[in-house]
Enzyme design. Structure first.
Site, mmCIF file in Angstrom:
data_model
loop_
_atom_site.group_PDB
_atom_site.id
_atom_site.type_symbol
_atom_site.label_atom_id
_atom_site.label_comp_id
_atom_site.label_asym_id
_atom_site.label_seq_id
_atom_site.Cartn_x
_atom_site.Cartn_y
_atom_site.Cartn_z
ATOM 1 N N CYS A 1 -0.394 4.137 2.109
ATOM 2 C CA CYS A 1 -0.173 3.976 3.557
ATOM 3 C C CYS A 1 1.293 4.215 3.925
ATOM 4 O O CYS A 1 1.588 4.850 4.927
ATOM 5 C CB CYS A 1 -0.520 2.557 4.020
ATOM 6 S SG CYS A 1 -1.970 1.836 3.278
ATOM 7 N N ASP A 2 2.199 3.667 3.137
ATOM 8 C CA ASP A 2 3.589 3.562 3.589
ATOM 9 C C ASP A 2 4.601 4.379 2.790
ATOM 10 O O ASP A 2 5.771 4.450 3.166
ATOM 11 C CB ASP A 2 4.021 2.080 3.564
ATOM 12 C CG ASP A 2 3.157 1.234 4.485
ATOM 13 O OD1 ASP A 2 2.727 1.764 5.522
ATOM 14 O OD2 ASP A 2 2.904 0.069 4.163
ATOM 15 N N CYS B 1 0.833 -1.211 0.000
ATOM 16 C CA CYS B 1 0.000 0.000 0.000
ATOM 17 C C CYS B 1 0.864 1.256 0.000
ATOM 18 O O CYS B 1 1.364 1.671 1.056
ATOM 19 C CB CYS B 1 -0.933 -0.008 1.204
ATOM 20 S SG CYS B 1 -1.954 1.467 1.309
#
Ligand code: NDP
Length: 312
Positions: free
Chosen positions: A139-140, A136
């Site tokens: 997200c990261d 992701c």
């Protein structure tokens, strides 16, 4: 064992979609039952810091966010069953939801079972998750400032994630198993036009190198058989997701060709009284906040549906 009560609503799944649905249903006094899975909380239980869920100025750890959501729904009387749903029967009312040891009945159901990212199945892939391996970028990505990043995949997700990751990374290399790309022309063109993105095609990824964190990605060229290690500190897998819909398909819930539950009218499925929320319906946005939003919508739709049923 049969729990004899006919619940107003059973919510299957305990990620942001399921728990937000539970919160709204509980506050509407519907006393929802959540079939929460063996490890409640969904995909965020496997992430570290979440910085894009509104309201947390300094971010929050994924498991803590989900733990808070669980406490919040329990505060309003939601019951969680820590087991998986193994079968459902939507052919007659009340609907039945079976777990490994019990059967529960309900007048309505919200499907919020989410989707799981597909992984390549490499020897060190799972061991290095959260240590440079991710599925992701949204997200990261932020954690890879000025790093070299490899993205695996050749679809729109790979292009989109690669483009997004160039905001942070020093370089982004898209590694794809064929010469041709499944990605749409426009997404591919955008990635090709980005000077930070390189392409390596017609190769198999064979492993990820690194003890404590990702240090490189091992590839093998399909034609020559030559092996090579691409130096990288980040490795993003973008080869698609699989929605968790097997038991619902078996019960007549309509899905698209990839298995995502189809919606017909807002959050209604093709079966009256069965609703859907979150990633199990959504191959496109896949965010905790969009899933939570849809959970809210599904609960409001359930409330209206049950009120209409009572009025008959
Ligand atoms: P896709 O199924 O479209 O693409 C998956 C890619 O991963 C393919 O290139 C495939 O290779 C590759 N792949 C699959 N399995 C493996 C494997 N085991 N080893 C190596 N490579 C593998 O998934 P996406 O997640 O990219 O997209 C899903 C849907 O979401 C699509 O409909 C897409 O259009 C949409 N989407 C739209 C976006 C947008 O419009 N902004 C953004 C992101 C997604 P191969 O080509 O060889 O099969």
């Amino acid at each position: 064992m049969l729990d004899k009560i006919t619940h107003n609503v059973i919510i299957i799944g305990s990620g942001p979609a399921g728990l937000t649905a539970a919160l709204y249903a509980a506050r509407a006094d519907l006393k929802p039952l959540v079939i929460a899975g063996l490890e409640p909380g969904g995909q965020l239980m496997q992430t570290t810091e979440v910085e894009n869920f509104p309201g947390f100025v300094n971010g929050i750890m994924g498991p803590e966010l989900m733990d808070n959501m669980i406490k919040q729904v329990e505060r309003f009387g939601t019951k969680l069953v820590r087991d998986n749903a193994v079968a459902v029967d939507f052919s007659k009312k009340p609907f039945a939801v079976k777990t490994s040891s019990e059967e529960f009945l309900a007048n309505s159901v919200i499907i919020a079972t989410g989707a799981t990212a597909n992984w390549l199945g490499l020897p060190n892939e799972q061991r290095l998750r959260g240590k440079g391996v991710s599925a992701c970028a949204t997200c990261d990505g932020f954690f890879f400032k000025d790093k070299d990043i490899v993205v695996a995949g050749g679809g729109d997700s790979a292009m989109e994630e690669a483009n997004f990751l160039t905001k942070f990374g020093k370089s982004v290399t898209i590694v794809h198993r064929r010469e041709d790309f499944k990605a749409s022309k426009i997404m591919l063109a955008r990635a090709r036009a980005n000077s930070k993105i390189k392409f390596v095609t017609n190769v198999a990824i064979t492993d990820i190198i690194g003890e404590e964190k990702v240090e490189g990605v091992k590839i093998k060229h399909n034609q020559s058989g030559q092996e090579e290690v691409l130096s990288a500190q980040g490795f993003f897998v973008a080869i698609g997701h699989t929605p968790t819909t097997k038991i619902f398909k078996e019960a007549g819930i309509e899905t698209d060709e990839k298995g995502y539950v189809k919606v017909f009218n807002h959050t209604h499925t093709n079966t009256e009284g069965v609703f859907v929320a979150g990633d199990v319906n959504d191959p496109r946005y896949r965010q905790a906040i969009s899933a939570a939003g849809m959970g809210c919508m599904a609960a409001l739709d359930v409330e209206k549906y049950l009120a209409e049923q009572e009025g008959h």
